[in-house]
Design a protein around this motif. Structure first.
Motif, PDB file in Angstrom:
ATOM      1  N   TYR A   1       0.878  -1.161   0.000  1.00  0.00           N
ATOM      2  CA  TYR A   1       0.000   0.000   0.000  1.00  0.00           C
ATOM      3  C   TYR A   1       0.922   1.220   0.000  1.00  0.00           C
TER       4      TYR A   1
ATOM      5  N   PHE B   1       1.770   5.501  -0.555  1.00  0.00           N
ATOM      6  CA  PHE B   1       1.193   6.816  -0.303  1.00  0.00           C
ATOM      7  C   PHE B   1       2.200   7.903  -0.649  1.00  0.00           C
TER       8      PHE B   1
ATOM      9  N   TYR C   1       2.457  11.960   0.648  1.00  0.00           N
ATOM     10  CA  TYR C   1       1.953  13.033   1.487  1.00  0.00           C
ATOM     11  C   TYR C   1       2.720  14.309   1.156  1.00  0.00           C
TER      12      TYR C   1
ATOM     13  N   LEU D   1      -2.527  13.984   2.953  1.00  0.00           N
ATOM     14  CA  LEU D   1      -2.499  12.918   1.969  1.00  0.00           C
ATOM     15  C   LEU D   1      -2.686  13.500   0.573  1.00  0.00           C
TER      16      LEU D   1
ATOM     17  N   LYS E   1      -2.898   7.806  -3.009  1.00  0.00           N
ATOM     18  CA  LYS E   1      -2.628   6.491  -2.452  1.00  0.00           C
ATOM     19  C   LYS E   1      -2.829   5.436  -3.519  1.00  0.00           C
TER      20      LYS E   1
ATOM     21  N   TYR F   1      -4.452   2.109   6.389  1.00  0.00           N
ATOM     22  CA  TYR F   1      -3.155   2.763   6.506  1.00  0.00           C
ATOM     23  C   TYR F   1      -3.180   4.273   6.385  1.00  0.00           C
TER      24      TYR F   1
ATOM     25  N   GLN G   1      -3.374   7.959   7.260  1.00  0.00           N
ATOM     26  CA  GLN G   1      -3.256   8.687   8.507  1.00  0.00           C
ATOM     27  C   GLN G   1      -3.552  10.160   8.270  1.00  0.00           C
TER      28      GLN G   1
END
Lengths: 111, 112
Positions: free
Chosen positions: A32, A34, A36, A46, A49, B99, B101
């Protein structure tokens, strides 16, 4: 061990130019992933994703990233940057209900 | 919209003093996290929690304690503050499985 590497501590691009921020991860299994963004004196927000499916994911403000499993990469791209994109960008991978963070890339936009 | 707040936003403490950093979330997330951010180190996990009454050690727990008295609140406690704990501290909440956040605005702590 799981890890995330952002090889570029700083990237400078001209306003209106295209952008790529690099992210490589080490993770066994399907990650997974991401991105940011952190604007000055703020918390992280965020940007986008990836969980599964289409390897190109779209985020806010024209950002996108591509998951390339064969290369263990999840690079962030934008076709045309704006001065307001100046910030620090963090890549992360989910592991054991936590996020493993890269060290961040500071994006500087030249006028 | 998801909301994580932190207090205080800025704190100056003396060496050896006790410091408590507070975090509140209105997301109804089970998981909460405390990180510190220092130049050259990125984000480092100090403590986290899976729900009220639970606390777990992260990667750098030494010198810190945590308390999760309720779903909404998660505190970070420095019993004997040292100058090396001067940093920016971020709280985050998340659902765990997904997941994602959500971060608070941070607390800038200076220990003199």
């Amino acid at each position: 061990a799981q890890s995330v590497t952002q090889p570029d501590a700083r990237v400078t691009v001209s306003e209106g130019a295209s952008l790529q921020l690099r992210c490589k991860y080490s993770y066994s299994g399907t990650p997974y992933l991401f991105w940011y963004v952190q604007y000055p004196r703020q918390g992280l927000q965020l940007l986008l994703k990836y969980y599964s499916g289409d390897p190109v994911v779209q985020g806010v403000n024209g950002f996108e990233a591509e998951f390339i499993k064969s290369n263990s990469s999840f690079h962030l791209r934008k076709a045309s940057v704006h001065w307001s994109d100046s910030a620090v960008y963090f890549c992360a991978v989910g592991s054991n209900y936590q996020l493993i963070w890269g060290s961040g890339t500071k994006l500087i936009i030249k006028p | 919209e998801a909301a994580v707040t932190q207090s205080p936003r800025n704190k100056v403490a003396v060496t050896g003093g006790k410091v408590t950093l507070s975090c509140n979330q209105t997301n109804n997330h089970n998981n909460m996290y405390w990180y510190r951010q220092d130049t050259g180190h990125g984000l480092r996990l100090i403590h986290y929690s899976y729900g009220a009454g639970s606390t777990e050690k992260g990667d750098i727990p030494d010198g810190y304690k945590a308390s999760r008295p309720s779903q909404e609140n998660f505190s970070l406690i420095l019993e004997l503050a040292t100058p090396s704990q001067t940093s920016v501290y971020f709280c985050a909440s998340g659902t765990g499985g997904a997941y994602e956040q959500y971060f608070g605005p941070g607390t800038r702590l200076t220990v003199l």
